[in-house]
Scaffold this motif. Structure first.
Motif, short mmCIF file in Angstrom:
data_model
loop_
_atom_site.label_atom_id
_atom_site.label_comp_id
_atom_site.label_asym_id
_atom_site.label_seq_id
_atom_site.Cartn_x
_atom_site.Cartn_y
_atom_site.Cartn_z
N LYS A 178 -6.69 20.95 4.71
CA LYS A 178 -7.92 20.76 5.47
C LYS A 178 -8.59 19.40 5.22
N MET A 179 -7.92 18.52 4.45
CA MET A 179 -8.51 17.22 4.14
C MET A 179 -8.62 16.37 5.41
N SER A 180 -9.73 15.70 5.56
CA SER A 180 -9.98 14.90 6.76
C SER A 180 -9.10 13.66 6.77
N PRO A 181 -8.78 13.13 7.96
CA PRO A 181 -7.96 11.90 8.03
C PRO A 181 -8.61 10.73 7.29
N GLU A 182 -9.94 10.68 7.28
CA GLU A 182 -10.63 9.58 6.60
C GLU A 182 -10.39 9.64 5.09
N GLU A 183 -10.53 10.84 4.50
CA GLU A 183 -10.30 10.96 3.06
C GLU A 183 -8.83 10.72 2.72
N GLN A 184 -7.93 11.21 3.58
CA GLN A 184 -6.51 10.94 3.36
C GLN A 184 -6.25 9.44 3.33
N ARG A 185 -6.87 8.72 4.26
CA ARG A 185 -6.64 7.27 4.35
C ARG A 185 -7.14 6.57 3.08
N LEU A 186 -8.34 6.94 2.62
CA LEU A 186 -8.89 6.29 1.42
C LEU A 186 -7.99 6.54 0.21
N ARG A 187 -7.57 7.78 0.04
CA ARG A 187 -6.71 8.11 -1.10
C ARG A 187 -5.36 7.39 -1.00
N MET A 188 -4.77 7.42 0.20
CA MET A 188 -3.44 6.84 0.37
C MET A 188 -3.47 5.32 0.22
N GLN A 189 -4.56 4.68 0.65
CA GLN A 189 -4.67 3.23 0.48
C GLN A 189 -4.64 2.87 -1.00
N ARG A 190 -5.39 3.62 -1.81
CA ARG A 190 -5.40 3.33 -3.25
C ARG A 190 -4.05 3.64 -3.89
N LEU A 191 -3.42 4.74 -3.47
CA LEU A 191 -2.10 5.08 -4.02
C LEU A 191 -1.06 4.03 -3.66
N ARG A 192 -1.10 3.54 -2.43
CA ARG A 192 -0.13 2.53 -2.01
C ARG A 192 -0.36 1.21 -2.75
N GLN A 193 -1.61 0.92 -3.06
CA GLN A 193 -1.90 -0.29 -3.83
C GLN A 193 -1.27 -0.21 -5.22
N VAL A 194 -1.37 0.98 -5.86
CA VAL A 194 -0.79 1.17 -7.19
C VAL A 194 0.73 1.02 -7.14
N VAL A 195 1.37 1.68 -6.17
CA VAL A 195 2.84 1.67 -6.11
C VAL A 195 3.38 0.30 -5.72
N SER A 196 2.69 -0.37 -4.80
CA SER A 196 3.18 -1.69 -4.39
C SER A 196 3.05 -2.71 -5.51
N THR A 197 1.98 -2.61 -6.29
CA THR A 197 1.79 -3.55 -7.41
C THR A 197 2.77 -3.24 -8.54
N ASN A 198 2.85 -1.96 -8.92
CA ASN A 198 3.75 -1.57 -10.01
C ASN A 198 5.08 -1.12 -9.41
N ASN A 199 5.74 -2.01 -8.71
CA ASN A 199 7.01 -1.65 -8.07
C ASN A 199 8.18 -1.80 -9.04
N VAL A 200 9.39 -1.53 -8.56
CA VAL A 200 10.54 -1.53 -9.45
C VAL A 200 10.86 -2.93 -9.97
N TYR A 201 10.53 -3.97 -9.18
CA TYR A 201 10.79 -5.33 -9.65
C TYR A 201 9.83 -5.68 -10.79
N ASN A 202 8.61 -5.19 -10.70
CA ASN A 202 7.66 -5.38 -11.79
C ASN A 202 8.14 -4.65 -13.04
N TRP A 203 8.65 -3.43 -12.87
CA TRP A 203 9.20 -2.67 -14.00
C TRP A 203 10.36 -3.42 -14.64
N ALA A 204 11.26 -3.94 -13.80
CA ALA A 204 12.43 -4.66 -14.32
C ALA A 204 12.01 -5.93 -15.05
N ALA A 205 11.07 -6.67 -14.48
CA ALA A 205 10.63 -7.93 -15.09
C ALA A 205 9.99 -7.68 -16.45
#
Length: 673
Positions: free
Chosen positions: A646-673
């Motif tokens: 029942k989560m609203s699209p707006e709340e989904q967007r806010l949460r997913m934006q922050r989650l994508r920021q974490v994953v894109s920054t801490n990606n596998v190339y960052n792990w390898a480096a």
């Protein structure tokens, strides 16, 4: 008082009061002596000098002598009392001498001022001396050194020669040599300007650190599997977290991957040495396949690794099994992979990236055969506490083998701490908890946390405007209504993944919130895993039984709440399910990281969808905008699923934006480096 005592005794005994008065007045000529008084033994005033204040009374309770301070009109007065006795010892009177003691306060204040000014003067003197010493011993040479560096950098070496006979001479000569070598060397490409770690930046980092060194990944699983299907050969890219994380590194840095050749067509697609260039059609690195006999695979992989180490390291309430014959095969296979490694290295400088619990002994073997190799071991599963690891009969050999690496990586600091505690408990080694290292037999191994991640952007990326079409097409293929809400779970069929607990939570959701019956389906993709092991056979049966019971209970008119897809799905197909779902449910009972959670986030370029994530995964430490749950708490999980649906699209967007920021920054190339 002593002087007056003789005269006063006689005068008081003869009651000559006028003589006493006259004597007392003569005694008060001293500037600090206020006055003198005589009191009776009972405390009444008998006589006094004219200067004694009327307000000062006699004190009957005194010893032979008594001294006290009193305050009169702001003046501190010292009172000294003495008993005057007759020859027979009888007390005739008490003599009181009053003195002005205010001069003591004046002297104390003067002394205090003197001390304060003295300390200020000493402080200023010390500061001046310190500044002078700094100027002579530090600032001056630093200024001189700065000027020298500027001249050397400009190539004016004649100026630098003037320092040959000074203390800076050796430093200046060495610096000139370094700069001369740098000028003569070929410059490397300029670093990327973006802060995001990419394949290109990783390649640049490795070149700067290791030059032309060869990278070698050693893993049980191979990144490309060739299977025969009829008269055709199909290439399969396994949906393994290890492969999806490590394979992009070799594509970026090149090198060789040594893995177990398990496909039915692996032998006929590789050359005589078991080598094939991959990826197919666009080769970027070599895959070296190691062939194992049925006995080796059964003992090393299914036996010791997955009936012993796997349940030992996962708190999933499955008893580990240790057999001596499995341990022998485990040692044999680790040695076989070491031989394959040495064959591929062939004298070249090599960086070994050893993967997971299948090769705990390999770092120690390589330390003996190739001590020049820079080796790391990444342990993709949890490491238990010392009480749990104590169960393993060969724990010391395993930890000694692991410590042959230069670096051991775990997903979380907690797992690092458990490993150091285990070494400290059972090994004769020096554990440095400040630097997180272990020194054993003269070799130092560092133990650090490196949360693993995924490739970014993913190879199966899609534009946001493509996702509605992807969803509609998948629902049509599955025969589901267009308006149905979909949840998805992607796992191997493993008892550590919490699949049965997941299904029980869905059952409770439909009980507690019946509005979802017929409106919500959960698709569980689960490739059968380790089916030769009885515990996995039993678990597969349990999953089927729970699924059938829930579908029978809530199924109606062709509707079934749980859809099982128990076969292999490649990465592209898995990403279709991610994009078609309202939520992704990860309910691992114990997990090192769990990359399914990060893949779901990477797939949602439309910034929609909700991640329901077990708190017992390493990913939960990073992905705090997911709905974090306890997979054992069925009631809490049902409420979390309801909140996600029942989560609203707006709340989904806010949460997913922050989650994508974490994953894109801490990606596998960052792990390898």
């Amino acid at each position: 008082a002593d002087t007056l005592g003789v005269s006063l005794n006689e005068m008081i005994r003869l009651d000559r009061r006028s003589s006493v008065k006259s004597l007392l007045n003569r005694m008060t000529n001293d500037s600090r002596l206020i006055g003198v008084s005589v009191c009776s033994p009972r405390g009444t005033l008998v006589n006094k000098s004219d200067t004694v204040p009327k307000q000062i009374a006699c004190n009957p309770e005194i010893a032979d002598t008594d001294d006290r301070l009193t305050l009169y009109q702001g003046t501190a007065i010292h009172v000294s009392s003495h008993k005057l006795r007759a020859p027979d010892g009888e007390t005739l009177a008490v003599l009181n001498v009053f003195q002005n003691s205010s001069h003591l306060r004046v002297r104390a204040e003067a002394t205090q001022r003197y001390i304060i000014f003295a300390f200020i003067g000493i402080g200023l003197l010390v500061s001046l001396v310190t500044m002078a010493v700094y100027r002579w011993t530090v600032a001056g040479p630093l200024d001189q050194l700065t000027r020298t560096l500027k001249f050397i950098a400009a190539g004016r070496t004649k100026f630098a020669k003037s320092f040959e006979n000074t203390d800076l001479g050796p430093f200046v000569r060495n610096l000139e040599k370094v700069l001369r070598d740098l000028r003569q060397s070929k410059p490397l490409p300029a670093p990327s300007t973006t802060g995001l770690m990419t394949a290109a930046r990783l390649r640049e980092v490795t070149q700067r650190l290791f030059g032309e060194a060869k990278f070698c990944v050693v893993a049980n699983r191979e990144p490309y599997i060739h299977n025969r299907k009829g008269s055709k050969i199909e290439v399969q890219f396994p949906s393994s977290g290890l492969v999806s994380a490590v394979e992009p590194i070799l594509r970026a840095c090149s090198g060789v991957w040594i893995g177990h050749g398990s496909g039915s067509a692996d032998r006929e697609t590789a050359d005589g040495n078991g080598i094939i260039l991959v990826p197919p059609g666009n080769p970027e690195y070599a895959l070296k396949r190691v062939w194992l006999s049925k006995e080796e695979e059964q003992g090393y992989y299914f036996g010791f690794a997955n009936e012993g180490l796997w349940p030992l390291c996962h708190i999933a309430h499955t008893r580990p099994i240790f057999r001596n014959e499995d341990w022998e095969q485990y040692q044999k296979v680790n040695k076989k992979f070491a031989d394959a490694f040495n064959e591929q290295v062939n004298g070249a400088k090599t960086i070994a990236l050893i993967q997971d619990y299948h090769f705990a002994l390999l770092p120690g073997i390589l330390r003996q055969s190739r001590p020049d190799t820079v080796s790391s071991l990444f342990w993709h599963i949890p490491w238990p506490n010392p009480e749990a690891i104590a169960i393993c009969p060969w724990k010391n050999q395993i930890m000694a083998g692991m410590l042959g690496a230069d670096l051991i990586g775990f997903h979380t600091q907690y797992h690092c701490n458990n490993f150091l505690d285990s070494v400290d408990r059972f090994m004769e080694a020096r554990v440095d908890r400040e630097n997180f290292s272990v020194t054993i037999r003269g070799h130092t191994c560092y133990v650090k946390p490196f949360p693993i991640s995924i490739e970014w952007p993913p190879r199966n990326d899609a534009r946001p405007d493509e996702i509605p079409e992807i969803r509609a097409k998948l629902l049509e293929e599955l025969g589901l209504p267009k308006d149905i809400m979909v949840g998805v779970g992607i796992d191997r069929l493993d008892y550590t993944k919490g699949i049965i607990e997941r299904f029980l939570s869905i059952e409770r959701l439909l009980e507690k919130y019946p509005q979802y019956v017929g409106k919500f389906v959960f698709i569980q993709i689960g490739a059968p895993s380790r089916t030769q092991i009885k515990r996995y056979q039993d678990f597969n049966s349990e999953v089927q039984e729970v699924t059938n019971r829930i579908n029978w209970r809530f199924g109606q008119n062709g509707y079934e709440p749980i859809h099982l897809r128990l076969n292999h799905h490649d990465a592209a197909e898995v990403f279709r399910y991610y994009r078609a779902s309202k939520l992704c449910y990860v309910s691992s009972l114990h997990d090192g990281m769990n990359l399914v959670a990060k893949e779901f986030i990477a797939a949602r370029s439309d910034e929609q969808g909700v991640l329901v994530l077990s708190s017992f995964t390493g990913a939960a430490k990073e992905l705090t905008d997911a709905l974090i749950i306890n997979p054992y708490d069925i009631e809490e999980n049902a409420d979390a699923l309801h909140a996600a649906l029942k989560m609203s699209p707006e709340e989904q967007r806010l949460r997913m934006q922050r989650l994508r920021q974490v994953v894109s920054t801490n990606n596998v190339y960052n792990w390898a480096a």
